[in-house]
Design a protein around this motif. Structure first.
Motif, PDB file in Angstrom:
ATOM      1  N   HIS A 138      54.679  34.761  51.988  1.00 10.58           N
ATOM      2  CA  HIS A 138      53.893  34.708  52.418  1.00 10.58           C
ATOM      3  C   HIS A 138      54.000  32.403  51.969  1.00 10.58           C
ATOM      4  O   HIS A 138      54.322  32.393  50.693  1.00 10.58           O
ATOM      5  N   PRO A 139      53.356  32.463  52.776  1.00  4.49           N
ATOM      6  CA  PRO A 139      52.881  30.292  52.691  1.00  4.49           C
ATOM      7  C   PRO A 139      51.935  30.218  51.972  1.00  4.49           C
ATOM      8  O   PRO A 139      51.219  29.698  51.922  1.00  4.49           O
ATOM      9  N   TRP A 140      52.087  30.245  50.671  1.00  2.45           N
ATOM     10  CA  TRP A 140      51.630  30.404  49.290  1.00  2.45           C
ATOM     11  C   TRP A 140      51.260  28.033  49.222  1.00  2.45           C
ATOM     12  O   TRP A 140      52.360  27.830  48.759  1.00  2.45           O
ATOM     13  N   THR A 141      50.098  28.827  49.199  1.00  2.00           N
ATOM     14  CA  THR A 141      49.623  27.045  48.997  1.00  2.00           C
ATOM     15  C   THR A 141      48.784  26.825  47.576  1.00  2.00           C
ATOM     16  O   THR A 141      47.582  28.735  46.990  1.00  2.00           O
ATOM     17  N   VAL A 142      48.397  26.178  46.794  1.00  2.00           N
ATOM     18  CA  VAL A 142      47.839  25.911  45.710  1.00  2.00           C
ATOM     19  C   VAL A 142      46.576  26.450  46.096  1.00  2.00           C
ATOM     20  O   VAL A 142      45.802  27.500  45.206  1.00  2.00           O
ATOM     21  N   ALA A 143      45.761  25.717  47.782  1.00  4.58           N
ATOM     22  CA  ALA A 143      44.642  25.549  48.141  1.00  4.58           C
ATOM     23  C   ALA A 143      44.763  27.273  48.447  1.00  4.58           C
ATOM     24  O   ALA A 143      43.418  28.347  48.440  1.00  4.58           O
ATOM     25  N   VAL A 144      45.716  28.010  48.653  1.00  2.30           N
ATOM     26  CA  VAL A 144      45.307  29.309  49.545  1.00  2.30           C
ATOM     27  C   VAL A 144      45.300  30.052  48.166  1.00  2.30           C
ATOM     28  O   VAL A 144      44.298  31.033  48.253  1.00  2.30           O
ATOM     29  N   LEU A 145      45.596  30.200  47.402  1.00  2.00           N
ATOM     30  CA  LEU A 145      45.843  30.861  45.939  1.00  2.00           C
ATOM     31  C   LEU A 145      44.298  30.474  45.299  1.00  2.00           C
ATOM     32  O   LEU A 145      43.630  32.095  44.950  1.00  2.00           O
TER      33      LEU A 145
END
Length: 325
Positions: free
Chosen positions: A233-240
């Motif tokens: 998944h294209p995870w970022t800290v914001a998405v997490l």
């Protein structure tokens, strides 16, 4: 997949070296084979394992030791016995003076030593290639851990003992899987008990890895499960952070405090370990396909990250596992 299962899945033997060592005291083996991981099960008698900078650790009947390489160490009938055999890379054996001993100590199918019915019997399984055990699993382990015979019960050990000296079609594959099962059984027990203190079962390590302890945290544990279940998944800290119900700054701080590294650094390591496993286990899969499965947009991006973190290219990693220069 839970975090511990994901970690233990990092052990996949491929043509591992297994044997029964049968020895009569006095004996002492200097192991400098540079293997990433070795499992030693004390089947009969006792042995002492020691590193150059540490005191000896005793193995009694039924005890199992896991030794993380590549640092050299000594296994002997007594800590005071000087080395009589040196084990080199490729499991070549010599005297300390360099005289070859491979033929002299051959006692039959996967059986080696100086006496056919010696006082000491050890079952030894060696993961010879770094790719057989992934980086996260090696990083999670102390240099030496010992599981005492009276602290666990496994059906795998007697099965391995009976299978090592057999010579049947497909035996190498059987032994590889049994070695993996034994290692997983030992480590699952060890991690579950939280050993980490100095002593016969804690070795000299720090116990379970920080990220495994962090798995019980309501915020960081959820973030870890998200990463492990969907590494592509294209995870970022914001998405997490949005998925865990805290701010980006709070997640980054809490994750780093508990796990020991920032979320995206952890994700990079997770993706590269998965890529290394795919390159090892699926020999025909293309680098582009591997890149897509682990969350990289292109083969070039995966190759650059792999080379930066691991010091070799994906092609070099795959070649090393097949013995190709």
């Amino acid at each position: 997949m839970d975090a511990l299962a994901d970690l233990l899945d990092g052990a996949r033997a491929r043509g591992a070296f297994l044997l029964r060592a049968v020895l009569d005291p006095p004996w002492s083996l200097r192991v400098q084979d540079r293997s990433p991981l070795t499992v030693v099960a004390q089947w009969r008698g006792e042995a002492w394992i020691s590193f150059d900078d540490g005191g000896p650790t005793r193995l009694g009947p039924g005890d199992v030791a896991v030794v993380r390489g590549p640092e050299p160490y000594t296994v002997a009938d007594h800590p005071s016995t000087p080395p009589r055999v040196v084990i080199h890379p490729g499991q070549r054996t010599t005297t300390p003076g360099g005289v070859d001993l491979c033929d002299d100590m051959d006692l039959g199918v996967r059986t080696w030593g100086d006496a056919a019915d010696g006082e000491t019997v050890m079952l030894v399984g060696v993961y010879q290639l770094a790719g057989e055990v992934n980086r996260r699993l090696l990083d999670a382990l102390p240099r030496l851990l010992v599981l005492a015979a009276d602290s666990w019960d496994s059906p795998v050990l007697p099965l391995l003992a009976s299978e090592i000296p057999r010579d049947r079609p497909g035996q190498d594959a059987v032994l590889d899987r049994l070695l993996d099962l034994l290692l997983i059984d030992v480590l699952r027990t060890w991690f579950a008990r939280g050993h980490g203190e100095d002593g016969p079962e804690g070795g000299d390590g720090d116990g379970e890895p920080p990220w495994l302890r962090a798995h019980t945290d309501p915020v960081v544990g959820r973030a870890l499960r998200l990463l492990h279940n969907n590494p592509d998944h294209p995870w970022t800290v914001a998405v997490l952070a949005a998925h865990t119900g805290v701010s980006r700054a709070a997640l980054a701080r809490r994750f780093t405090d508990l796990v020991g590294e920032p979320p995206m650094t952890y994700l990079t390591g997770l993706r590269l370990d998965l890529a290394a496993s795919l390159l090892r286990d699926e020999r025909d899969v293309t680098l582009q396909a591997v890149a897509r499965r682990v969350g990289y947009g292109s083969a070039f991006a995966l190759s650059a990250a792999f080379k930066r973190v691991r010091g070799v290219s994906p092609a070099e990693h795959r070649a090393s596992l097949s013995g190709v220069a």
